[in-house]
Design a protein around this motif. Structure first.
Motif, PDB file in Angstrom:
ATOM      1  N   SER A 100       5.508  -1.397 -10.010  1.00 47.76           N
ATOM      2  CA  SER A 100       4.457  -0.729 -10.791  1.00 47.76           C
ATOM      3  C   SER A 100       3.983  -1.527 -11.997  1.00 47.76           C
ATOM      4  O   SER A 100       2.872  -1.301 -12.478  1.00 47.76           O
ATOM      5  CB  SER A 100       4.921   0.661 -11.227  1.00 47.76           C
ATOM      6  N   GLY A 101       4.765  -2.446 -12.494  1.00 50.51           N
ATOM      7  CA  GLY A 101       4.336  -3.262 -13.628  1.00 50.51           C
ATOM      8  C   GLY A 101       3.422  -4.413 -13.243  1.00 50.51           C
ATOM      9  O   GLY A 101       2.859  -5.073 -14.118  1.00 50.51           O
ATOM     10  N   ASN A 102       3.269  -4.663 -11.959  1.00 49.18           N
ATOM     11  CA  ASN A 102       2.404  -5.741 -11.487  1.00 49.18           C
ATOM     12  C   ASN A 102       1.029  -5.166 -11.164  1.00 49.18           C
ATOM     13  O   ASN A 102       0.858  -4.469 -10.174  1.00 49.18           O
ATOM     14  CB  ASN A 102       3.007  -6.429 -10.255  1.00 49.18           C
ATOM     15  N   ILE A 103       0.075  -5.482 -12.010  1.00 50.70           N
ATOM     16  CA  ILE A 103      -1.257  -4.898 -11.909  1.00 50.70           C
ATOM     17  C   ILE A 103      -2.161  -5.776 -11.045  1.00 50.70           C
ATOM     18  O   ILE A 103      -2.191  -6.993 -11.194  1.00 50.70           O
ATOM     19  CB  ILE A 103      -1.886  -4.733 -13.305  1.00 50.70           C
ATOM     20  N   CYS A 104      -2.922  -5.112 -10.158  1.00 56.06           N
ATOM     21  CA  CYS A 104      -3.889  -5.792  -9.292  1.00 56.06           C
ATOM     22  C   CYS A 104      -5.261  -5.215  -9.575  1.00 56.06           C
ATOM     23  O   CYS A 104      -5.518  -4.055  -9.252  1.00 56.06           O
ATOM     24  CB  CYS A 104      -3.508  -5.593  -7.824  1.00 56.06           C
ATOM     25  N   ARG A 105      -6.138  -5.984 -10.178  1.00 54.39           N
ATOM     26  CA  ARG A 105      -7.481  -5.503 -10.510  1.00 54.39           C
ATOM     27  C   ARG A 105      -8.297  -5.197  -9.261  1.00 54.39           C
ATOM     28  O   ARG A 105      -9.215  -4.386  -9.288  1.00 54.39           O
ATOM     29  CB  ARG A 105      -8.224  -6.530 -11.362  1.00 54.39           C
ATOM     30  N   CYS A 106      -7.999  -5.848  -8.156  1.00 58.76           N
ATOM     31  CA  CYS A 106      -8.767  -5.635  -6.926  1.00 58.76           C
ATOM     32  C   CYS A 106      -8.325  -4.380  -6.183  1.00 58.76           C
ATOM     33  O   CYS A 106      -9.012  -3.921  -5.281  1.00 58.76           O
ATOM     34  CB  CYS A 106      -8.631  -6.847  -6.002  1.00 58.76           C
ATOM     35  N   GLY A 107      -7.142  -3.861  -6.499  1.00 58.41           N
ATOM     36  CA  GLY A 107      -6.669  -2.641  -5.851  1.00 58.41           C
ATOM     37  C   GLY A 107      -6.077  -2.855  -4.481  1.00 58.41           C
ATOM     38  O   GLY A 107      -6.161  -1.979  -3.629  1.00 58.41           O
ATOM     39  N   ALA A 108      -5.440  -3.986  -4.262  1.00 61.04           N
ATOM     40  CA  ALA A 108      -4.870  -4.297  -2.942  1.00 61.04           C
ATOM     41  C   ALA A 108      -3.455  -3.747  -2.783  1.00 61.04           C
ATOM     42  O   ALA A 108      -2.676  -4.248  -1.984  1.00 61.04           O
ATOM     43  CB  ALA A 108      -4.867  -5.814  -2.726  1.00 61.04           C
ATOM     44  N   TYR A 109      -3.124  -2.691  -3.502  1.00 59.32           N
ATOM     45  CA  TYR A 109      -1.746  -2.185  -3.525  1.00 59.32           C
ATOM     46  C   TYR A 109      -1.219  -1.795  -2.150  1.00 59.32           C
ATOM     47  O   TYR A 109      -0.066  -2.095  -1.828  1.00 59.32           O
ATOM     48  CB  TYR A 109      -1.632  -0.988  -4.480  1.00 59.32           C
ATOM     49  N   ALA A 110      -2.024  -1.115  -1.338  1.00 63.53           N
ATOM     50  CA  ALA A 110      -1.548  -0.703  -0.010  1.00 63.53           C
ATOM     51  C   ALA A 110      -1.217  -1.923   0.835  1.00 63.53           C
ATOM     52  O   ALA A 110      -0.215  -1.928   1.570  1.00 63.53           O
ATOM     53  CB  ALA A 110      -2.603   0.167   0.673  1.00 63.53           C
ATOM     54  N   ASN A 111      -2.021  -2.961   0.737  1.00 66.10           N
ATOM     55  CA  ASN A 111      -1.770  -4.179   1.514  1.00 66.10           C
ATOM     56  C   ASN A 111      -0.557  -4.930   0.980  1.00 66.10           C
ATOM     57  O   ASN A 111       0.198  -5.534   1.751  1.00 66.10           O
ATOM     58  CB  ASN A 111      -2.999  -5.070   1.497  1.00 66.10           C
ATOM     59  N   ILE A 112      -0.381  -4.918  -0.342  1.00 68.71           N
ATOM     60  CA  ILE A 112       0.789  -5.554  -0.944  1.00 68.71           C
ATOM     61  C   ILE A 112       2.051  -4.849  -0.466  1.00 68.71           C
ATOM     62  O   ILE A 112       3.024  -5.492  -0.067  1.00 68.71           O
ATOM     63  CB  ILE A 112       0.676  -5.545  -2.483  1.00 68.71           C
ATOM     64  N   LEU A 113       2.046  -3.518  -0.489  1.00 64.37           N
ATOM     65  CA  LEU A 113       3.200  -2.758  -0.003  1.00 64.37           C
ATOM     66  C   LEU A 113       3.465  -3.071   1.464  1.00 64.37           C
ATOM     67  O   LEU A 113       4.619  -3.286   1.856  1.00 64.37           O
ATOM     68  CB  LEU A 113       2.972  -1.258  -0.201  1.00 64.37           C
ATOM     69  N   ALA A 114       2.423  -3.121   2.277  1.00 67.05           N
ATOM     70  CA  ALA A 114       2.593  -3.430   3.705  1.00 67.05           C
ATOM     71  C   ALA A 114       3.213  -4.813   3.892  1.00 67.05           C
ATOM     72  O   ALA A 114       4.078  -5.003   4.752  1.00 67.05           O
ATOM     73  CB  ALA A 114       1.254  -3.349   4.425  1.00 67.05           C
ATOM     74  N   ALA A 115       2.795  -5.779   3.078  1.00 67.89           N
ATOM     75  CA  ALA A 115       3.352  -7.136   3.176  1.00 67.89           C
ATOM     76  C   ALA A 115       4.827  -7.145   2.808  1.00 67.89           C
ATOM     77  O   ALA A 115       5.650  -7.768   3.495  1.00 67.89           O
ATOM     78  CB  ALA A 115       2.570  -8.089   2.269  1.00 67.89           C
ATOM     79  N   ILE A 116       5.174  -6.442   1.730  1.00 71.17           N
ATOM     80  CA  ILE A 116       6.579  -6.393   1.299  1.00 71.17           C
ATOM     81  C   ILE A 116       7.429  -5.722   2.366  1.00 71.17           C
ATOM     82  O   ILE A 116       8.514  -6.201   2.719  1.00 71.17           O
ATOM     83  CB  ILE A 116       6.709  -5.662  -0.053  1.00 71.17           C
ATOM     84  N   GLU A 117       6.947  -4.585   2.890  1.00 67.94           N
ATOM     85  CA  GLU A 117       7.714  -3.864   3.914  1.00 67.94           C
ATOM     86  C   GLU A 117       7.874  -4.708   5.172  1.00 67.94           C
ATOM     87  O   GLU A 117       8.946  -4.725   5.780  1.00 67.94           O
ATOM     88  CB  GLU A 117       7.046  -2.532   4.231  1.00 67.94           C
ATOM     89  N   ASP A 118       6.822  -5.407   5.576  1.00 65.65           N
ATOM     90  CA  ASP A 118       6.885  -6.265   6.764  1.00 65.65           C
ATOM     91  C   ASP A 118       7.933  -7.355   6.565  1.00 65.65           C
ATOM     92  O   ASP A 118       8.797  -7.571   7.423  1.00 65.65           O
ATOM     93  CB  ASP A 118       5.509  -6.869   7.024  1.00 65.65           C
ATOM     94  N   TYR A 119       7.880  -8.009   5.421  1.00 65.73           N
ATOM     95  CA  TYR A 119       8.861  -9.061   5.130  1.00 65.73           C
ATOM     96  C   TYR A 119      10.271  -8.473   5.079  1.00 65.73           C
ATOM     97  O   TYR A 119      11.212  -9.036   5.642  1.00 65.73           O
ATOM     98  CB  TYR A 119       8.525  -9.742   3.800  1.00 65.73           C
ATOM     99  N   ALA A 120      10.417  -7.311   4.408  1.00 64.56           N
ATOM    100  CA  ALA A 120      11.740  -6.706   4.223  1.00 64.56           C
ATOM    101  C   ALA A 120      12.375  -6.306   5.545  1.00 64.56           C
ATOM    102  O   ALA A 120      13.598  -6.332   5.671  1.00 64.56           O
ATOM    103  CB  ALA A 120      11.639  -5.499   3.294  1.00 64.56           C
ATOM    104  N   GLU A 121      11.564  -5.925   6.527  1.00 66.25           N
ATOM    105  CA  GLU A 121      12.117  -5.541   7.827  1.00 66.25           C
ATOM    106  C   GLU A 121      12.913  -6.665   8.465  1.00 66.25           C
ATOM    107  O   GLU A 121      13.850  -6.415   9.207  1.00 66.25           O
ATOM    108  CB  GLU A 121      10.987  -5.115   8.771  1.00 66.25           C
ATOM    109  N   GLY A 122      12.564  -7.907   8.157  1.00 70.71           N
ATOM    110  CA  GLY A 122      13.277  -9.049   8.717  1.00 70.71           C
ATOM    111  C   GLY A 122      14.513  -9.441   7.932  1.00 70.71           C
ATOM    112  O   GLY A 122      15.254 -10.322   8.359  1.00 70.71           O
ATOM    113  N   GLN A 123      14.745  -8.770   6.801  1.00 69.20           N
ATOM    114  CA  GLN A 123      15.912  -9.088   5.972  1.00 69.20           C
ATOM    115  C   GLN A 123      17.127  -8.324   6.468  1.00 69.20           C
ATOM    116  O   GLN A 123      17.010  -7.195   6.925  1.00 69.20           O
ATOM    117  CB  GLN A 123      15.636  -8.751   4.507  1.00 69.20           C
ATOM    118  N   THR A 124      18.288  -8.925   6.322  1.00 67.35           N
ATOM    119  CA  THR A 124      19.504  -8.292   6.811  1.00 67.35           C
ATOM    120  C   THR A 124      20.164  -7.395   5.778  1.00 67.35           C
ATOM    121  O   THR A 124      20.971  -6.542   6.124  1.00 67.35           O
ATOM    122  CB  THR A 124      20.531  -9.353   7.265  1.00 67.35           C
ATOM    123  N   SER A 125      19.831  -7.595   4.480  1.00 69.80           N
ATOM    124  CA  SER A 125      20.475  -6.758   3.462  1.00 69.80           C
ATOM    125  C   SER A 125      19.474  -5.848   2.800  1.00 69.80           C
ATOM    126  O   SER A 125      18.298  -5.975   2.946  1.00 69.80           O
ATOM    127  CB  SER A 125      21.147  -7.626   2.410  1.00 69.80           C
TER     128      SER A 125
END
Length: 125
Positions: A100-125
């Motif tokens: 929440s402290g990382n501000i995006c003026r363009c409003g790409a928050y949903a895409n940022i969350l999707a990218a993080i979740e996609d990457y996290a799915e491949g993590q083992t921990s």
């Protein structure tokens, strides 16, 4: 947002610290995570999910994301963790709160969350 770096494994705003304060610390910037020829998997996920528009906040978003996922894996609770003594789970509300402290003026928050979740799915921990 744009000035988030990783210092000794913790994310900080580089604009709020003096370089001399980090003299013996391990500092990781976006350049230390990946290069155009050798992307960090999270950088690739941001591209895949259009997690950026103007690109101004993207380095800080990615550095923060890496540290956020480590915080969760290390069991550090956030304001939305259901139990401060239990291992936090890697879910959307937890990621949103920590980012929440990382501000995006363009409003790409949903895409940022999707990218993080996609990457996290491949993590083992």
């Amino acid at each position: 947002g744009a000035c988030t770096v990783i210092v000794d494994g913790r994310r900080i705003n580089s604009c709020l610290t003096l370089a001399v304060m980090q003299q013996h610390a391990e500092v990781t910037t976006i350049e230390g995570l990946g290069t155009p020829d050798n992307l960090h998997p999270l950088q690739a996920a941001f591209i895949k999910h259009d997690g950026y528009q103007c690109g101004y906040c993207t380095p800080g978003q990615i550095c923060s994301s890496v540290a956020v996922l480590k915080e969760i894996a290390d069991g550090i609770p956030s304001h939305v963790s259901s139990d401060l003594l239990e291992q936090p789970t890697r879910h959307a509300d937890e990621i949103r709160e920590r980012m929440s402290g990382n501000i995006c003026r363009c409003g790409a928050y949903a895409n940022i969350l999707a990218a993080i979740e996609d990457y996290a799915e491949g993590q083992t921990s």
